[in-house]
Scaffold this motif. Structure first.
Motif, PDB file in Angstrom:
ATOM      1  N   ASN A  50      -1.649   3.880  -8.654  1.00 23.13           N
ATOM      2  CA  ASN A  50      -1.370   5.288  -8.390  1.00 23.13           C
ATOM      3  C   ASN A  50      -0.287   5.749  -9.357  1.00 23.13           C
ATOM      4  O   ASN A  50       0.855   5.307  -9.261  1.00 23.13           O
ATOM      5  N   ASP A  51      -0.663   6.606 -10.316  1.00 16.75           N
ATOM      6  CA  ASP A  51       0.286   7.073 -11.339  1.00 16.75           C
ATOM      7  C   ASP A  51       0.956   5.916 -12.073  1.00 16.75           C
ATOM      8  O   ASP A  51       2.169   5.922 -12.306  1.00 16.75           O
ATOM      9  N   THR A  55       0.326   0.452  -5.693  1.00 20.89           N
ATOM     10  CA  THR A  55       0.722   1.013  -4.407  1.00 20.89           C
ATOM     11  C   THR A  55      -0.046   0.343  -3.275  1.00 20.89           C
ATOM     12  O   THR A  55      -1.275   0.257  -3.308  1.00 20.89           O
ATOM     13  N   ALA A 173     -10.065   8.637  -9.472  1.00 13.19           N
ATOM     14  CA  ALA A 173      -8.646   8.728  -9.119  1.00 13.19           C
ATOM     15  C   ALA A 173      -8.457   9.470  -7.809  1.00 13.19           C
ATOM     16  O   ALA A 173      -7.631   9.095  -6.980  1.00 13.19           O
ATOM     17  N   GLU A 174      -9.228  10.536  -7.589  1.00 15.34           N
ATOM     18  CA  GLU A 174      -9.108  11.300  -6.348  1.00 15.34           C
ATOM     19  C   GLU A 174      -9.571  10.478  -5.153  1.00 15.34           C
ATOM     20  O   GLU A 174      -8.988  10.551  -4.069  1.00 15.34           O
ATOM     21  N   GLN A 177      -6.894   8.036  -4.374  1.00 19.53           N
ATOM     22  CA  GLN A 177      -5.763   8.728  -3.761  1.00 19.53           C
ATOM     23  C   GLN A 177      -6.054   9.015  -2.290  1.00 19.53           C
ATOM     24  O   GLN A 177      -5.166   8.891  -1.439  1.00 19.53           O
ATOM     25  N   ARG A 178      -7.292   9.381  -1.974  1.00 16.24           N
ATOM     26  CA  ARG A 178      -7.659   9.619  -0.577  1.00 16.24           C
ATOM     27  C   ARG A 178      -7.496   8.340   0.238  1.00 16.24           C
ATOM     28  O   ARG A 178      -7.057   8.370   1.392  1.00 16.24           O
ATOM     29  N   LEU A 180      -5.367   5.952  -0.331  1.00 14.39           N
ATOM     30  CA  LEU A 180      -3.936   5.740  -0.115  1.00 14.39           C
ATOM     31  C   LEU A 180      -3.397   6.717   0.927  1.00 14.39           C
ATOM     32  O   LEU A 180      -2.581   6.357   1.773  1.00 14.39           O
ATOM     33  N   ASP A 181      -3.852   7.978   0.877  1.00 10.04           N
ATOM     34  CA  ASP A 181      -3.409   8.972   1.854  1.00 10.04           C
ATOM     35  C   ASP A 181      -3.838   8.596   3.271  1.00 10.04           C
ATOM     36  O   ASP A 181      -3.118   8.859   4.236  1.00 10.04           O
TER      37      ASP A 181
END
Length: 233
Positions: A50-51, A55, A173-174, A177-178, A180-181
């Motif tokens: 993540n970036d 993570t 990537a999205e 990210q979901r 991880l969220d």
């Protein structure tokens, strides 16, 4: 030692998911559960990029979360090395690496964990994360162990790639990210259920997963209902 029958079951399960819109975050939970059962380890986790940072995404059982979080916070440890180097990193006994990773070795000791293996996850030639394996006793990771773990990590990565093809409106990537969220809302729901029921966090997570499966819903959706709508399980 790899449990061949369970490995086949896990691979079959992932194959069936390839034509569905099963949430990536749920697939990662299945990966850590499957890895723990197949490889007879004390637990497993997954960390995602993540970036540019590794993570922590999910782990089982619950006491692994502290160890995973320390590797995220310090951006150091065998699993971080596995990601950065793009190769498998194994540690038979973390106590022997205490000078190299003091915070990690201390947290692992408190959690009753001794051996660690980091298995890179690749997607179209790009490193997207690491499958992290933990055992509660010194372990000489065998070729059989690593072969089974690599196969599981590759299949999970293939699922993520397929999820991207099924949903072209979102980038990889999205999607990651979901995933991880989702961890945040799931952690909140686990804590609420554990507190309400007077049970362990692991047991609470089991209730969440059981409810999601029986109602053909994603873990994220059920967790949101518990946290925001006060759903009682």
């Amino acid at each position: 030692m790899t449990d061949r029958d369970r490995l086949l079951d896990v691979l079959t399960s992932f194959a069936r998911l390839l034509v569905t819109d099963y949430a990536v975050s749920d697939a990662l939970h299945d990966l850590v559960d499957g890895s723990t059962a197949v490889l007879h380890v004390a637990g497993a986790g997954v960390s995602l990029v993540n970036d540019g940072r590794l993570t922590f995404a999910t782990a089982t059982p619950n006491q692994l979360e502290t160890v995973e979080q320390i590797q995220e916070d310090t951006q150091s440890g065998p699993c971080v090395d596995a990601y950065r180097l793009g190769r498998i990193v194994v540690v038979s006994d973390l106590d022997q690496e205490a000078e190299r990773w003091p915070a990690l070795a201390d947290a692992a000791r408190q959690a009753g964990l001794v051996a660690v293996a980091g298995i890179p996850m690749h997607l179209n030639g790009t490193r997207i994360g690491v499958l992290n394996l933990y055992d509660d006793q010194p372990r000489d990771w065998t070729e059989d162990d690593i072969g089974g773990a690599t196969l599981l990590a590759d299949v999970a990565s293939a699922y993520i790639a397929n999820a991207q093809r099924l949903d072209q409106a979102h980038t990889t990537a999205e999607q990651l990210q979901r995933a991880l969220d989702s961890r945040v809302i799931i952690e909140q729901a686990k804590g609420m259920i554990a507190n309400q029921r007077g049970i362990s966090v692991d047991a609470a997570f089991g209730m969440l997963r059981s409810h999601a499966r029986s109602h053909q819903a994603s873990l994220h959706a059920v967790a949101e209902a518990v946290v925001n709508l006060r759903l009682q399980l």
